[in-house]
Design a protein around this motif. Structure first.
Motif, mmCIF file in Angstrom:
data_model
loop_
_atom_site.group_PDB
_atom_site.id
_atom_site.type_symbol
_atom_site.label_atom_id
_atom_site.label_comp_id
_atom_site.label_asym_id
_atom_site.label_seq_id
_atom_site.Cartn_x
_atom_site.Cartn_y
_atom_site.Cartn_z
ATOM 1 N N GLY A 132 37.543 -13.375 8.391
ATOM 2 C CA GLY A 132 37.183 -12.042 7.933
ATOM 3 C C GLY A 132 37.255 -11.862 6.429
ATOM 4 N N GLU A 133 37.403 -12.938 5.709
ATOM 5 C CA GLU A 133 37.456 -12.862 4.257
ATOM 6 C C GLU A 133 36.077 -12.493 3.737
ATOM 7 O OE1 GLU A 133 38.318 -16.188 1.208
ATOM 8 O OE2 GLU A 133 39.961 -16.175 2.654
ATOM 9 N N GLN A 134 36.008 -11.540 2.809
ATOM 10 C CA GLN A 134 34.704 -11.139 2.300
ATOM 11 C C GLN A 134 34.204 -12.130 1.256
ATOM 12 O OE1 GLN A 134 34.876 -7.386 0.394
ATOM 13 N NE2 GLN A 134 35.843 -8.171 -1.436
ATOM 14 N N LYS A 135 32.892 -12.260 1.164
ATOM 15 C CA LYS A 135 32.311 -13.135 0.159
ATOM 16 C C LYS A 135 32.324 -12.397 -1.172
ATOM 17 C CE LYS A 135 28.451 -14.213 2.378
ATOM 18 N NZ LYS A 135 27.165 -14.858 2.582
ATOM 19 N N ARG A 136 32.850 -13.040 -2.186
ATOM 20 C CA ARG A 136 32.971 -12.420 -3.493
ATOM 21 C C ARG A 136 32.697 -13.475 -4.555
ATOM 22 N NH1 ARG A 136 38.093 -10.156 -6.560
ATOM 23 N NH2 ARG A 136 38.672 -12.321 -6.431
ATOM 24 N N ARG A 137 31.898 -13.115 -5.519
ATOM 25 C CA ARG A 137 31.524 -14.075 -6.552
ATOM 26 C C ARG A 137 31.496 -13.377 -7.892
ATOM 27 N NH1 ARG A 137 31.533 -18.455 -9.042
ATOM 28 N NH2 ARG A 137 29.649 -19.614 -9.341
ATOM 29 N N ILE A 138 32.017 -14.039 -8.925
ATOM 30 C CA ILE A 138 32.054 -13.499 -10.279
ATOM 31 C C ILE A 138 31.084 -14.286 -11.150
ATOM 32 C CG2 ILE A 138 33.493 -13.181 -12.323
ATOM 33 C CD1 ILE A 138 35.841 -12.717 -10.440
ATOM 34 N N PHE A 139 30.260 -13.557 -11.917
ATOM 35 C CA PHE A 139 29.283 -14.152 -12.820
ATOM 36 C C PHE A 139 29.593 -13.682 -14.231
ATOM 37 C CE2 PHE A 139 27.337 -13.686 -8.689
ATOM 38 C CZ PHE A 139 26.850 -14.952 -8.457
ATOM 39 N N LYS A 140 29.969 -14.624 -15.096
ATOM 40 C CA LYS A 140 30.347 -14.298 -16.466
ATOM 41 C C LYS A 140 29.105 -14.185 -17.348
ATOM 42 C CE LYS A 140 34.738 -15.677 -17.396
ATOM 43 N NZ LYS A 140 35.506 -16.291 -18.416
ATOM 44 N N TYR A 141 29.228 -13.372 -18.384
ATOM 45 C CA TYR A 141 28.168 -13.209 -19.371
ATOM 46 C C TYR A 141 27.982 -14.514 -20.134
ATOM 47 C CZ TYR A 141 25.382 -10.865 -22.951
ATOM 48 O OH TYR A 141 24.371 -10.477 -23.792
ATOM 49 N N ASN A 142 26.753 -14.920 -20.327
ATOM 50 C CA ASN A 142 26.434 -16.190 -20.962
ATOM 51 C C ASN A 142 26.469 -16.041 -22.483
ATOM 52 O OD1 ASN A 142 25.593 -18.753 -21.414
ATOM 53 N ND2 ASN A 142 23.610 -18.547 -20.413
ATOM 54 N N LEU A 143 27.345 -16.772 -23.136
ATOM 55 C CA LEU A 143 27.504 -16.679 -24.584
ATOM 56 C C LEU A 143 26.841 -17.826 -25.334
ATOM 57 C CD1 LEU A 143 31.242 -15.609 -24.731
ATOM 58 C CD2 LEU A 143 29.238 -14.172 -25.033
ATOM 59 N N SER A 144 26.079 -18.655 -24.661
ATOM 60 C CA SER A 144 25.497 -19.829 -25.317
ATOM 61 C C SER A 144 24.554 -19.451 -26.456
ATOM 62 C CB SER A 144 24.781 -20.710 -24.306
ATOM 63 O OG SER A 144 23.674 -20.044 -23.762
ATOM 64 N N ARG A 146 35.246 -9.053 -25.476
ATOM 65 C CA ARG A 146 34.799 -8.139 -24.426
ATOM 66 C C ARG A 146 34.834 -8.782 -23.042
ATOM 67 N NH1 ARG A 146 29.220 -4.945 -24.530
ATOM 68 N NH2 ARG A 146 29.645 -3.586 -22.782
ATOM 69 N N ASN A 147 34.462 -10.050 -22.929
ATOM 70 C CA ASN A 147 34.562 -10.820 -21.681
ATOM 71 C C ASN A 147 33.873 -10.114 -20.504
ATOM 72 O OD1 ASN A 147 35.269 -12.881 -19.988
ATOM 73 N ND2 ASN A 147 37.344 -12.123 -19.635
ATOM 74 N N MET A 148 32.582 -9.880 -20.631
ATOM 75 C CA MET A 148 31.830 -9.176 -19.592
ATOM 76 C C MET A 148 31.546 -10.081 -18.404
ATOM 77 S SD MET A 148 29.107 -6.896 -21.813
ATOM 78 C CE MET A 148 27.807 -7.841 -21.171
ATOM 79 N N TYR A 149 31.505 -9.450 -17.205
ATOM 80 C CA TYR A 149 31.143 -10.182 -16.005
ATOM 81 C C TYR A 149 30.666 -9.211 -14.927
ATOM 82 C CZ TYR A 149 35.784 -8.822 -14.293
ATOM 83 O OH TYR A 149 36.892 -8.118 -13.923
ATOM 84 N N ILE A 150 29.977 -9.772 -13.937
ATOM 85 C CA ILE A 150 29.528 -9.021 -12.761
ATOM 86 C C ILE A 150 30.218 -9.644 -11.562
ATOM 87 C CG2 ILE A 150 27.577 -8.485 -11.257
ATOM 88 C CD1 ILE A 150 25.764 -8.560 -13.628
#
Length: 160
Positions: free
Chosen positions: A4-16, A73-77
């Motif tokens: 029952g674990e929910q699917k969760r994914r973090i996407f970091k802002y690309n600083l390249s 700032r370290n932005m992510y979704i």
């Protein structure tokens, strides 16, 4: 996921882009200084009264400041089955699946048919304007596209 674990994914802002532009501006500043400098009797004299040198230095400083700003700032979704979270180091905004009206993907009208130019527009009940996500701005853009498509399918099931 199991148990029952929910699917969760973090996407970091690309600083390249910021890293590459800062390095290129630094190299251009150094090359211009070397080319513009004067060799007088086995010594090198840098011309410091050159306005182009000041302009290149200003561009380099602005590039470094923007890189540091985005690093701090370290932005992510964060995308899960329950919704989507837009966050940075200082604040976060969460939109549950119930709050999202519609997710619409842009068509690729550019000459290149790469997914780098694709965007998603997320229409939320509490906002007048849609939230626009440009996939190329985040690391692992293919998986981000896949996760938002899954979120769109969940939203469409709940709205029907």
């Amino acid at each position: 996921m199991n148990n029952g674990e929910q699917k969760r994914r973090i996407f970091k802002y690309n600083l390249s882009f910021y890293y590459k532009s800062t390095i290129i501006y630094f190299i251009v500043l150094i090359l211009y200084g070397v080319i513009r400098g004067e060799f007088i009797e086995d010594s090198f004299v840098l011309i410091t009264r050159d306005p182009i040198l000041y302009f290149l230095a200003l561009i380099l400083v602005i590039s470094v400041v923007s890189l540091l700003y985005n690093l701090i700032r370290n932005m992510y979704i964060e995308i899960s089955d329950e919704g989507i979270v837009f966050a940075d180091r200082f604040k976060s905004k969460e939109y549950k699946v119930d709050q999202v009206k519609k997710i619409k993907f842009s068509r690729q009208v550019r000459t290149s048919n790469s997914p780098a130019f694709r965007t998603a527009r997320i229409k939320v009940n509490t906002r007048i304007r849609p939230i626009i996500i440009r996939f190329s701005d985040y690391e692992n853009q293919d998986e981000l596209l896949l996760r938002i498509e899954e979120l769109k399918a969940i939203i469409e099931k709940k709205n029907v």
